[in-house]
Design a protein around this motif. Sequence first.
Motif, PDB file in Angstrom:
ATOM      1  N   HIS A   6       0.808  -1.220   0.000  1.00 10.63           N
ATOM      2  CA  HIS A   6       0.000   0.000   0.000  1.00 10.63           C
ATOM      3  C   HIS A   6       0.846   1.277   0.000  1.00 10.63           C
ATOM      4  N   ILE A   7       2.126   1.125  -0.299  1.00  8.68           N
ATOM      5  CA  ILE A   7       3.041   2.266  -0.362  1.00  8.68           C
ATOM      6  C   ILE A   7       3.618   2.326  -1.776  1.00  8.68           C
ATOM      7  N   ASN A   8       3.527   3.491  -2.437  1.00  4.95           N
ATOM      8  CA  ASN A   8       4.063   3.615  -3.791  1.00  4.95           C
ATOM      9  C   ASN A   8       5.562   3.934  -3.751  1.00  4.95           C
ATOM     10  N   ASP A   9       6.160   4.121  -4.912  1.00  3.38           N
ATOM     11  CA  ASP A   9       7.604   4.371  -5.000  1.00  3.38           C
ATOM     12  C   ASP A   9       8.030   5.645  -4.274  1.00  3.38           C
ATOM     13  N   ALA A  10       7.116   6.591  -4.133  1.00  2.00           N
ATOM     14  CA  ALA A  10       7.418   7.846  -3.447  1.00  2.00           C
ATOM     15  C   ALA A  10       7.182   7.748  -1.939  1.00  2.00           C
ATOM     16  N   GLY A  11       6.802   6.560  -1.456  1.00  2.00           N
ATOM     17  CA  GLY A  11       6.557   6.381  -0.035  1.00  2.00           C
ATOM     18  C   GLY A  11       5.187   6.841   0.416  1.00  2.00           C
TER      19      GLY A  11
END
Length: 159
Positions: A6-11
């Motif tokens: 549930h966390i994308n590459d940008a955090g």
Amino acid sequence: MSELTHINDAGEANMVDVSQKAETVREARAEAWVTMAPETLHMIVSGQHHKGDVFATARIAGIQAAKRTWELIPLCHPLLLSKVEVQIEACEKTHQVRIESLCKLAGKTGVEMEALTAASVAALTIYDMCKAVQKNMVVESVRLLEKTGGKSGHFKAEV
């Protein structure tokens, strides 16, 4: 340990894209316990509670909660559940109530959160209906018992 989904590459928090996942039959079971005074449990089991059938109300609350999990927990997908079952059992020897939920569907995402929500809300409903009689009841040991289906496969909690 697995990567947080549930966390994308940008955090940043984001809802997982399940559009490419295969539909499979998925099932999850969860449980919760409510510990109370023997007198409170006796009042519930004997049908003497002034608010009515505590277990029937808790069962309905748990089913409704499973169906609305996506509204309660951020980033959960709305699911078309094919089955929700909530079983409630009085354990008079230990003056506890055991709640077990089962959620099932054919879909692209699991139903663990729905099963956990059903068991939790059923337990909270028992507390709510009995708090006028006893405020120090304890809702405890909410946990996933088992889940099947999906990429991560089968999980079964240790007893």
